[in-house]
Design a protein around this motif. Structure first.
Motif, short mmCIF file in Angstrom:
data_model
loop_
_atom_site.label_atom_id
_atom_site.label_comp_id
_atom_site.label_asym_id
_atom_site.label_seq_id
_atom_site.Cartn_x
_atom_site.Cartn_y
_atom_site.Cartn_z
N VAL A 144 0.67 -1.23 -0.10
CA VAL A 144 0.11 0.04 -0.03
C VAL A 144 0.97 1.25 -0.21
N TRP A 145 1.78 1.17 0.75
CA TRP A 145 2.68 2.54 0.92
C TRP A 145 3.38 2.44 -0.29
N GLY A 146 3.83 1.52 -0.77
CA GLY A 146 4.68 1.95 -2.26
C GLY A 146 3.73 2.31 -3.36
N LEU A 147 2.42 1.70 -3.44
CA LEU A 147 1.69 2.25 -4.47
C LEU A 147 1.04 3.65 -4.15
N GLU A 148 0.86 3.93 -3.02
CA GLU A 148 -0.02 5.22 -2.65
C GLU A 148 1.01 6.42 -2.96
#
Length: 355
Positions: free
Chosen positions: A139-143
């Protein structure tokens, strides 16, 4: 642990950077825009009147006059935000094209670096909230590419622009008031309240309405800082997923091989054992879980990769209701954890998409 504070412009500098040309471009930005045909001076007056009309509502939610005035000091409508409302849905990618970017070698490598640097907080978040640390990383990487790009808009200005234009009715007006409450509570100052053109904020890309129920002070300094604190961002993401139903200890799913004639509605869950009885095997050669249920996902049809996904996959979609996004989160997390790429190829995929 001290926060790694992102270097930011001063409030005045940031606002001046976004202010140039705003009034001139708003005239033709939206059909029916409140002051589309008015001269520049009248446009400015119209926006100022709108801001003034917000004060009673903000005050009723506990916002002080000092906070209100500081939040809107020098703020004008943002023409870039208006342009985004007209163009943001024009380009569409296939799922293979989307995942080529979402799960790129560069994003995987950066994710592994960020994981190593923040392993303590990720383990603590997994222990406290029960959410897989690698899903948090996905999530952190895509957001926000692990907090390296959170958007470049002052959130109050972006939301005020959308609210004044009545884009999506009163939705953005409500979000704007909630953003002012966040400033009032001292979790962030205006200079650091950075986000997307639509007001999604910080490393978690929470809308202001998501902040109160899901943001956490994981670092323990009295502020819920999803902008400059990695611990708070990691903990807040985990808390969001937990509160949306994440089942601790359960996987998101697996890539599988199965006979072409095996079909089922995407939301029909059955025990993993039942899928195995129909000929499904894990593509990585591992054993199927003995417990739990999964549904069949073939996002590109019979000719592309197939997955058995658990209810946790649907929880990820509560963050962004897109199958491509949720699959990107899962596959990015798996690659950061050291698992290999997909075995099957996406229809029309290049070699780079299957490395």
């Amino acid at each position: 642990m001290a926060k790694s504070v992102r270097q930011a412009e001063s409030v005045d500098t940031a606002k001046r950077r976004h202010a140039g040309g705003a009034l001139a471009l708003l005239a033709s930005a939206l059909p029916g825009f409140a002051f589309a045909a008015a001269p520049a001076a009248a446009q400015g007056e119209g926006f100022a009147a709108f801001v003034g009309s917000l004060w009673p509502e903000a005050h009723a939610h506990g916002v002080s006059r000092a906070t209100f005035d500081a939040a809107f000091a020098g703020v004008t409508p943002d023409p870039d935000v208006i342009e985004k409302t007209r163009t943001q849905a024009e380009f569409h990618k296939t799922i293979g094209q989307y995942l080529e970017t979402a799960v790129s070698d560069k994003r995987i490598a950066l994710g592994q670096e960020k994981y190593a640097a923040n392993a303590h907080w990720l383990a603590k978040a997994e222990d406290r909230f029960g959410v897989d640390r690698y899903i948090i990383m996905g999530v952190w990487g895509l957001e926000t590419k692990y907090g390296t790009y959170m958007g470049d808009h002052y959130v109050v200005r972006a939301l005020a622009t959308l609210a004044h234009a009545r884009y999506r009715g009163t939705y953005f007006r409500t979000e704007l008031v909630k953003a002012l409450v966040i400033l009032q509570e001292g979790h962030v100052d205006p200079a650091h309240m950075i986000g997307s053109w639509a007001g999604a904020m910080g490393q978690t890309q929470f809308m202001p309405s998501n902040f109160k129920p899901y943001a956490v002070d994981f670092e323990g300094d009295g502020r819920r800082d999803i902008w400059t604190s990695v611990p708070d961002a990691v903990g807040s993401t985990a808390n969001f997923l937990k509160k949306h139903g994440w089942v601790a200890g359960e996987t998101w799913g697996y890539e599988v091989h199965l006979p072409d004639d095996v079909t089922a509605p995407a939301d029909r869950f059955a025990p993993f054992g039942a899928w195995a009885a129909r000929g499904a095997v894990r593509a990585d050669g591992g054993e199927m879980p003995r417990g739990g249920v999964a549904a069949l996902l073939r996002p590109a049809g019979p000719g592309g990769p197939a997955f058995l996904v658990t209810p946790n996959f649907k929880v990820i979609k509560s963050y962004n209701n897109s199958t491509s996004y949720a699959l990107g989160v899962c596959l990015l997390g798996d690659r950061i954890a050291g698992w290999g790429p997909l075995k099957a190829r996406w229809p029309g995929a290049t070699l780079a998409q299957t490395r």
